[in-house]
Design a protein around this motif. Sequence first.
Motif, PDB file in Angstrom:
ATOM      1  N   TRP A   1       0.749  -1.264   0.107  1.00 32.23           N
ATOM      2  CA  TRP A   1      -0.070  -0.001   0.250  1.00 32.23           C
ATOM      3  C   TRP A   1       0.874   1.113  -0.036  1.00 32.23           C
ATOM      4  CZ3 TRP A   1      -0.658   4.313   2.909  1.00 32.23           C
ATOM      5  CH2 TRP A   1      -1.963   5.250   2.545  1.00 32.23           C
ATOM      6  N   ASP A   2       1.813   1.288   0.716  1.00 34.20           N
ATOM      7  CA  ASP A   2       2.809   2.385   1.070  1.00 34.20           C
ATOM      8  C   ASP A   2       3.434   2.474  -0.342  1.00 34.20           C
ATOM      9  OD1 ASP A   2       3.225   3.531   4.127  1.00 34.20           O
ATOM     10  OD2 ASP A   2       2.519   1.390   3.925  1.00 34.20           O
ATOM     11  N   ALA A   3       3.806   1.618  -0.907  1.00 30.68           N
ATOM     12  CA  ALA A   3       4.692   1.678  -2.236  1.00 30.68           C
ATOM     13  C   ALA A   3       3.815   2.192  -3.385  1.00 30.68           C
ATOM     14  CB  ALA A   3       5.243   0.374  -2.604  1.00 30.68           C
ATOM     15  N   GLU A   4       2.659   1.948  -3.346  1.00 29.42           N
ATOM     16  CA  GLU A   4       1.728   2.591  -4.489  1.00 29.42           C
ATOM     17  C   GLU A   4       1.178   3.996  -4.429  1.00 29.42           C
ATOM     18  OE1 GLU A   4      -2.640   0.771  -3.658  1.00 29.42           O
ATOM     19  OE2 GLU A   4      -1.543  -0.348  -5.068  1.00 29.42           O
ATOM     20  N   GLN A   5       1.525   4.278  -3.299  1.00 31.28           N
ATOM     21  CA  GLN A   5       0.802   5.826  -2.945  1.00 31.28           C
ATOM     22  C   GLN A   5       1.697   6.785  -4.069  1.00 31.28           C
ATOM     23  OE1 GLN A   5      -1.959   6.123  -1.230  1.00 31.28           O
ATOM     24  NE2 GLN A   5      -1.786   3.810  -1.323  1.00 31.28           N
ATOM     25  N   THR A   6       0.844   8.069  -4.147  1.00 32.40           N
ATOM     26  CA  THR A   6       1.180   9.321  -5.062  1.00 32.40           C
ATOM     27  C   THR A   6       0.880  10.376  -4.157  1.00 32.40           C
ATOM     28  OG1 THR A   6      -0.870   9.480  -6.089  1.00 32.40           O
ATOM     29  CG2 THR A   6       0.733   7.802  -7.079  1.00 32.40           C
ATOM     30  N   HIS A   7       1.689  11.495  -4.702  1.00 28.89           N
ATOM     31  CA  HIS A   7       1.424  12.782  -3.919  1.00 28.89           C
ATOM     32  C   HIS A   7      -0.239  12.791  -3.977  1.00 28.89           C
ATOM     33  CE1 HIS A   7       5.306  14.010  -3.762  1.00 28.89           C
ATOM     34  NE2 HIS A   7       5.469  13.950  -4.841  1.00 28.89           N
ATOM     35  N   GLU A   8      -0.924  12.661  -5.134  1.00 26.24           N
ATOM     36  CA  GLU A   8      -2.437  12.922  -5.172  1.00 26.24           C
ATOM     37  C   GLU A   8      -3.012  12.079  -4.327  1.00 26.24           C
ATOM     38  OE1 GLU A   8      -0.176  14.444  -8.436  1.00 26.24           O
ATOM     39  OE2 GLU A   8      -0.189  12.379  -7.779  1.00 26.24           O
ATOM     40  N   SER A   9      -2.796  10.764  -4.129  1.00 27.14           N
ATOM     41  CA  SER A   9      -3.522   9.723  -3.304  1.00 27.14           C
ATOM     42  C   SER A   9      -3.449  10.108  -1.967  1.00 27.14           C
ATOM     43  CB  SER A   9      -3.061   8.438  -3.724  1.00 27.14           C
ATOM     44  OG  SER A   9      -1.904   7.895  -3.314  1.00 27.14           O
ATOM     45  N   LEU A  10      -2.490  10.922  -1.657  1.00 22.33           N
ATOM     46  CA  LEU A  10      -2.361  11.236  -0.058  1.00 22.33           C
ATOM     47  C   LEU A  10      -2.754  12.374   0.173  1.00 22.33           C
ATOM     48  CD1 LEU A  10       1.448  10.206   0.354  1.00 22.33           C
ATOM     49  CD2 LEU A  10      -0.382   9.001   1.180  1.00 22.33           C
ATOM     50  N   VAL A  11      -3.377  13.324  -0.629  1.00 22.20           N
ATOM     51  CA  VAL A  11      -3.884  14.579  -0.370  1.00 22.20           C
ATOM     52  C   VAL A  11      -4.974  14.367   0.745  1.00 22.20           C
ATOM     53  CG1 VAL A  11      -5.520  16.313  -1.054  1.00 22.20           C
ATOM     54  CG2 VAL A  11      -3.345  15.706  -2.271  1.00 22.20           C
ATOM     55  N   ARG A  12      -5.975  13.487   0.426  1.00 22.26           N
ATOM     56  CA  ARG A  12      -7.050  13.303   1.412  1.00 22.26           C
ATOM     57  C   ARG A  12      -6.430  13.105   3.130  1.00 22.26           C
ATOM     58  NH1 ARG A  12     -10.086   7.557   0.628  1.00 22.26           N
ATOM     59  NH2 ARG A  12     -10.823   8.091   2.736  1.00 22.26           N
ATOM     60  N   TYR A  13      -5.375  12.271   3.132  1.00 26.72           N
ATOM     61  CA  TYR A  13      -4.940  11.973   4.583  1.00 26.72           C
ATOM     62  C   TYR A  13      -4.179  13.039   5.005  1.00 26.72           C
ATOM     63  CZ  TYR A  13      -5.814   7.211   2.713  1.00 26.72           C
ATOM     64  OH  TYR A  13      -6.654   6.027   2.015  1.00 26.72           O
ATOM     65  N   LEU A  14      -3.469  13.731   4.243  1.00 24.67           N
ATOM     66  CA  LEU A  14      -2.997  15.170   4.705  1.00 24.67           C
ATOM     67  C   LEU A  14      -3.795  16.321   5.166  1.00 24.67           C
ATOM     68  CD1 LEU A  14      -0.355  16.880   5.107  1.00 24.67           C
ATOM     69  CD2 LEU A  14      -0.742  17.753   2.693  1.00 24.67           C
ATOM     70  N   VAL A  15      -5.101  16.216   4.619  1.00 24.03           N
ATOM     71  CA  VAL A  15      -6.285  17.075   4.940  1.00 24.03           C
ATOM     72  C   VAL A  15      -6.718  16.558   6.307  1.00 24.03           C
ATOM     73  CG1 VAL A  15      -8.495  17.983   4.410  1.00 24.03           C
ATOM     74  CG2 VAL A  15      -6.729  17.967   2.733  1.00 24.03           C
ATOM     75  N   GLU A  16      -6.908  15.149   6.298  1.00 20.55           N
ATOM     76  CA  GLU A  16      -7.688  14.711   7.573  1.00 20.55           C
ATOM     77  C   GLU A  16      -6.547  14.866   8.750  1.00 20.55           C
ATOM     78  OE1 GLU A  16      -8.860  10.355   9.221  1.00 20.55           O
ATOM     79  OE2 GLU A  16      -8.983  10.642   7.090  1.00 20.55           O
ATOM     80  N   GLU A  17      -5.271  14.498   8.552  1.00 18.94           N
ATOM     81  CA  GLU A  17      -4.362  14.660   9.683  1.00 18.94           C
ATOM     82  C   GLU A  17      -4.088  16.085  10.138  1.00 18.94           C
ATOM     83  OE1 GLU A  17      -3.634  11.946  11.149  1.00 18.94           O
ATOM     84  OE2 GLU A  17      -3.322  10.361   9.501  1.00 18.94           O
ATOM     85  N   THR A  18      -4.337  17.070   8.988  1.00 21.50           N
ATOM     86  CA  THR A  18      -4.181  18.430   9.544  1.00 21.50           C
ATOM     87  C   THR A  18      -5.505  18.816  10.665  1.00 21.50           C
ATOM     88  OG1 THR A  18      -2.826  18.779   7.487  1.00 21.50           O
ATOM     89  CG2 THR A  18      -3.916  20.670   8.799  1.00 21.50           C
ATOM     90  N   PHE A  19      -6.574  18.473  10.117  1.00 22.09           N
ATOM     91  CA  PHE A  19      -7.578  18.730  10.872  1.00 22.09           C
ATOM     92  C   PHE A  19      -7.744  18.071  12.312  1.00 22.09           C
ATOM     93  CE2 PHE A  19     -10.103  19.930   6.850  1.00 22.09           C
ATOM     94  CZ  PHE A  19     -10.127  21.507   7.188  1.00 22.09           C
TER      95      PHE A  19
END
Length: 230
Positions: free
Chosen positions: A40-58
């Motif tokens: 899972w980690d290996a196939e992630q991209t900048h785009e696929s991680l956006v939702r997680y970055l937003v969630e973690e920020t909130f």
Amino acid sequence: MSEQPELRFVTDQPLAAPHPNLDELIAVMAQLRGPGGCPWDAEQTHESLVRYLVEETFELVDAIESGSRQELIEELGDVLYQVLFHSDIAASAQDEPFTIEDVAAHMTAKMVARHPHVFGDATAETAEDVVAVWDDVKSREKSHRTSILDGIPQGMPSLALADKVLGRAEKAGVLEAGSSAVSVADEEELGGLLLAIVASARTQGLDAERALRSTLRSLQDEIRGSESAE
């Protein structure tokens, strides 16, 4: 193994020694995304991680506003991990790769440049002076920008976006400060007013978020129009 030299910056005080826990976290990320690691980690991209970055920020915002020390540590770690994740992805990019070291070096240079009152000859005695110095340096760095609105991320929550747009417009003299202000005593009263507005919108089947975004788009069009007319 040779002894690492003492790190120094522009002051006479030594910088903090390297942090093994941070280095270990970077190594964990590299192993997770490397051969034999996590698919899972290996196939992630900048785009696929956006939702997680937003969630973690909130989640970090929640921890700051109402969490405990331990929750703050955890949520800061989650946001840090997102930064490391994106940096590791970038390190293996085919075109123009970069590493977490490049990110840190860029940020160091940026902070030094934006604080000439600390690292240079400028003077700033108050917080207001600091903001003025920051804005002056930033305007020279971003001299290619053609509008006061350039650089404002449109994906921000609408209330934060509204505050940003109004602040830029007022600072540039395009809008008069407080021209549309509603008098409220404190944040508690303001929160109640905002909640009442959202409740009214919901009762009438209206989307408060979309409504504010629509108004902001119109306002930004007006601001850009006034800039073009000058």
